[in-house]
Structure formats: structure tokens, C-alpha cells
Design a protein around this motif. Structure first.
Motif, PDB file in Angstrom:
ATOM      1  N   THR A  16       0.836  -1.207   0.000  1.00 32.21           N
ATOM      2  CA  THR A  16       0.000   0.000   0.000  1.00 32.21           C
ATOM      3  C   THR A  16       0.864   1.248   0.000  1.00 32.21           C
ATOM      4  OG1 THR A  16      -1.831  -1.117   1.110  1.00 32.21           O
ATOM      5  CG2 THR A  16      -1.753   1.285   1.301  1.00 32.21           C
ATOM      6  N   VAL A  17       1.907   1.251   0.808  1.00 29.99           N
ATOM      7  CA  VAL A  17       2.821   2.395   0.856  1.00 29.99           C
ATOM      8  C   VAL A  17       3.511   2.566  -0.497  1.00 29.99           C
ATOM      9  CG1 VAL A  17       4.868   3.380   1.961  1.00 29.99           C
ATOM     10  CG2 VAL A  17       3.163   2.190   3.347  1.00 29.99           C
ATOM     11  N   ALA A  18       3.971   1.465  -1.073  1.00 26.27           N
ATOM     12  CA  ALA A  18       4.642   1.530  -2.372  1.00 26.27           C
ATOM     13  C   ALA A  18       3.702   2.060  -3.447  1.00 26.27           C
ATOM     14  CB  ALA A  18       5.161   0.152  -2.762  1.00 26.27           C
ATOM     15  N   ARG A  19       2.455   1.626  -3.439  1.00 23.36           N
ATOM     16  CA  ARG A  19       1.479   2.104  -4.419  1.00 23.36           C
ATOM     17  C   ARG A  19       1.231   3.595  -4.265  1.00 23.36           C
ATOM     18  NH1 ARG A  19      -2.880  -2.798  -4.118  1.00 23.36           N
ATOM     19  NH2 ARG A  19      -1.823  -4.180  -5.563  1.00 23.36           N
ATOM     20  N   MET A  20       1.182   4.063  -3.038  1.00 21.55           N
ATOM     21  CA  MET A  20       0.975   5.490  -2.813  1.00 21.55           C
ATOM     22  C   MET A  20       2.141   6.290  -3.381  1.00 21.55           C
ATOM     23  SD  MET A  20       0.630   7.587   0.682  1.00 21.55           S
ATOM     24  CE  MET A  20       0.562   9.371   0.615  1.00 21.55           C
ATOM     25  N   GLU A  21       3.348   5.811  -3.144  1.00 20.57           N
ATOM     26  CA  GLU A  21       4.536   6.522  -3.615  1.00 20.57           C
ATOM     27  C   GLU A  21       4.580   6.607  -5.135  1.00 20.57           C
ATOM     28  OE1 GLU A  21       8.027   4.756  -1.927  1.00 20.57           O
ATOM     29  OE2 GLU A  21       7.694   5.693   0.013  1.00 20.57           O
ATOM     30  N   THR A  22       4.095   5.588  -5.817  1.00 22.05           N
ATOM     31  CA  THR A  22       4.151   5.580  -7.279  1.00 22.05           C
ATOM     32  C   THR A  22       2.822   5.977  -7.912  1.00 22.05           C
ATOM     33  OG1 THR A  22       3.539   3.243  -7.375  1.00 22.05           O
ATOM     34  CG2 THR A  22       5.902   3.765  -7.288  1.00 22.05           C
ATOM     35  N   LEU A  23       1.855   6.286  -7.080  1.00 22.43           N
ATOM     36  CA  LEU A  23       0.506   6.635  -7.535  1.00 22.43           C
ATOM     37  C   LEU A  23      -0.093   5.554  -8.420  1.00 22.43           C
ATOM     38  CD1 LEU A  23       1.081  10.412  -8.270  1.00 22.43           C
ATOM     39  CD2 LEU A  23       0.099   9.397  -6.211  1.00 22.43           C
ATOM     40  N   ALA A  24       0.298   4.306  -8.147  1.00 18.79           N
ATOM     41  CA  ALA A  24      -0.192   3.181  -8.939  1.00 18.79           C
ATOM     42  C   ALA A  24      -1.638   2.841  -8.610  1.00 18.79           C
ATOM     43  CB  ALA A  24       0.694   1.958  -8.708  1.00 18.79           C
ATOM     44  N   LYS A  25      -2.103   3.255  -7.453  1.00 16.59           N
ATOM     45  CA  LYS A  25      -3.467   2.941  -7.048  1.00 16.59           C
ATOM     46  C   LYS A  25      -4.231   4.256  -6.935  1.00 16.59           C
ATOM     47  CE  LYS A  25      -6.125   0.432  -3.581  1.00 16.59           C
ATOM     48  NZ  LYS A  25      -6.090  -0.233  -2.296  1.00 16.59           N
ATOM     49  N   GLY A  26      -4.962   4.614  -7.959  1.00 15.46           N
ATOM     50  CA  GLY A  26      -5.650   5.895  -7.991  1.00 15.46           C
ATOM     51  C   GLY A  26      -6.835   5.987  -7.054  1.00 15.46           C
ATOM     52  N   ASP A  27      -7.266   4.879  -6.492  1.00 19.07           N
ATOM     53  CA  ASP A  27      -8.451   4.891  -5.641  1.00 19.07           C
ATOM     54  C   ASP A  27      -8.107   4.725  -4.160  1.00 19.07           C
ATOM     55  OD1 ASP A  27      -9.636   1.441  -5.983  1.00 19.07           O
ATOM     56  OD2 ASP A  27      -7.621   2.260  -5.818  1.00 19.07           O
ATOM     57  N   MET A  28      -6.942   5.227  -3.742  1.00 16.42           N
ATOM     58  CA  MET A  28      -6.561   5.098  -2.337  1.00 16.42           C
ATOM     59  C   MET A  28      -7.596   5.804  -1.460  1.00 16.42           C
ATOM     60  SD  MET A  28      -3.178   6.253  -0.243  1.00 16.42           S
ATOM     61  CE  MET A  28      -2.196   4.958  -0.934  1.00 16.42           C
ATOM     62  N   SER A  29      -8.008   5.159  -0.408  1.00 18.62           N
ATOM     63  CA  SER A  29      -9.022   5.740   0.460  1.00 18.62           C
ATOM     64  C   SER A  29      -8.422   6.849   1.317  1.00 18.62           C
ATOM     65  CB  SER A  29      -9.626   4.665   1.363  1.00 18.62           C
ATOM     66  OG  SER A  29      -8.669   4.235   2.314  1.00 18.62           O
ATOM     67  N   VAL A  30      -9.271   7.758   1.723  1.00 17.21           N
ATOM     68  CA  VAL A  30      -8.844   8.851   2.591  1.00 17.21           C
ATOM     69  C   VAL A  30      -8.366   8.285   3.922  1.00 17.21           C
ATOM     70  CG1 VAL A  30      -9.630  10.911   3.847  1.00 17.21           C
ATOM     71  CG2 VAL A  30     -10.342  10.525   1.494  1.00 17.21           C
ATOM     72  N   SER A  31      -9.001   7.238   4.403  1.00 23.52           N
ATOM     73  CA  SER A  31      -8.600   6.673   5.686  1.00 23.52           C
ATOM     74  C   SER A  31      -7.174   6.140   5.645  1.00 23.52           C
ATOM     75  CB  SER A  31      -9.571   5.574   6.145  1.00 23.52           C
ATOM     76  OG  SER A  31      -9.555   4.493   5.244  1.00 23.52           O
ATOM     77  N   VAL A  32      -6.774   5.525   4.531  1.00 26.06           N
ATOM     78  CA  VAL A  32      -5.393   5.049   4.405  1.00 26.06           C
ATOM     79  C   VAL A  32      -4.441   6.234   4.327  1.00 26.06           C
ATOM     80  CG1 VAL A  32      -3.752   3.829   2.910  1.00 26.06           C
ATOM     81  CG2 VAL A  32      -5.990   2.827   3.375  1.00 26.06           C
ATOM     82  N   LEU A  33      -4.805   7.259   3.572  1.00 20.50           N
ATOM     83  CA  LEU A  33      -3.968   8.449   3.490  1.00 20.50           C
ATOM     84  C   LEU A  33      -3.766   9.068   4.864  1.00 20.50           C
ATOM     85  CD1 LEU A  33      -2.449  10.651   1.957  1.00 20.50           C
ATOM     86  CD2 LEU A  33      -4.664  11.771   1.569  1.00 20.50           C
ATOM     87  N   VAL A  34      -4.827   9.206   5.637  1.00 15.16           N
ATOM     88  CA  VAL A  34      -4.731   9.776   6.979  1.00 15.16           C
ATOM     89  C   VAL A  34      -3.841   8.916   7.869  1.00 15.16           C
ATOM     90  CG1 VAL A  34      -6.046  10.307   9.086  1.00 15.16           C
ATOM     91  CG2 VAL A  34      -6.901  11.050   6.856  1.00 15.16           C
ATOM     92  N   ARG A  35      -3.983   7.606   7.794  1.00 14.51           N
ATOM     93  CA  ARG A  35      -3.149   6.707   8.616  1.00 14.51           C
ATOM     94  C   ARG A  35      -1.686   6.837   8.256  1.00 14.51           C
ATOM     95  NH1 ARG A  35      -6.399   1.165   8.080  1.00 14.51           N
ATOM     96  NH2 ARG A  35      -4.490   0.307   8.943  1.00 14.51           N
ATOM     97  N   LEU A  36      -1.384   6.951   6.955  1.00 12.21           N
ATOM     98  CA  LEU A  36       0.007   7.108   6.532  1.00 12.21           C
ATOM     99  C   LEU A  36       0.565   8.458   6.985  1.00 12.21           C
ATOM    100  CD1 LEU A  36      -0.237   5.587   2.953  1.00 12.21           C
ATOM    101  CD2 LEU A  36       0.953   4.589   4.926  1.00 12.21           C
ATOM    102  N   LEU A  37      -0.227   9.516   6.852  1.00 10.35           N
ATOM    103  CA  LEU A  37       0.229  10.827   7.307  1.00 10.35           C
ATOM    104  C   LEU A  37       0.492  10.830   8.809  1.00 10.35           C
ATOM    105  CD1 LEU A  37      -2.124  13.140   5.215  1.00 10.35           C
ATOM    106  CD2 LEU A  37       0.372  12.963   5.009  1.00 10.35           C
ATOM    107  N   GLU A  38      -0.422  10.261   9.590  1.00 13.27           N
ATOM    108  CA  GLU A  38      -0.236  10.200  11.041  1.00 13.27           C
ATOM    109  C   GLU A  38       1.005   9.392  11.401  1.00 13.27           C
ATOM    110  OE1 GLU A  38      -4.003   8.715  12.427  1.00 13.27           O
ATOM    111  OE2 GLU A  38      -4.860  10.738  12.522  1.00 13.27           O
ATOM    112  N   ALA A  39       1.240   8.298  10.683  1.00 17.82           N
ATOM    113  CA  ALA A  39       2.419   7.472  10.953  1.00 17.82           C
ATOM    114  C   ALA A  39       3.700   8.249  10.698  1.00 17.82           C
ATOM    115  CB  ALA A  39       2.395   6.209  10.094  1.00 17.82           C
TER     116      ALA A  39
END
Length: 69
Positions: A16-39
């Protein structure tokens, strides 16, 4: 911080982190984004485009105005 460390802190997979970095998953949920930012030690703030005050700032101002004598 490595992808594995970020994933562990956020409670998501390393993939999931790798997909976010490469924008490979265009449908990332806001909840995952918030969890990554908080981490990573960040908060997500809502700010109207072209403004500097956050939604929290505006609500606090409204509460102060309502409680003013």
C-alpha cells in the motif's frame, strides 16, 4: 523511514505504501492516506483553496462569537 517501517506504524501493508509513492493505485481511500500521514507525524487539515485558515480555525472563531457577551 522505510516503506516497511511506515507500513507497520500505519497498520497497512508495505505494498500500500509503495502504491501510494508511485501513484499506482488511484483509488486510495482517505482513511489510508490519513493513517500514513499520522504514521509520518503529520495531520491532514482542510483548508479552502486560496485561504490560510483551516476548518478548525473557522469553527473556533464561530464558537467564540457565539459565546461573546
Amino acid at each position: 523511514m522505510s516503506q516497511a517501517e511506515m507500513a507497520e506504524r500505519a497498520g497497512v501493508s508495505r505494498t500500500t505504501v509503495a502504491r501510494m509513492e508511485t501513484l499506482a493505485k488511484g483509488d486510495m481511500s482517505v482513511s489510508v492516506l490519513v493513517r500514513l500521514l499520522e504514521a509520518a507525524g503529520y495531520d491532514l487539515k482542510v483548508v479552502k483553496v486560496g485561504h490560510s485558515r483551516t476548518l478548525e480555525d473557522i469553527l473556533a472563531e464561530q464558537r467564540r462569537d457565539e459565546n461573546a457577551p
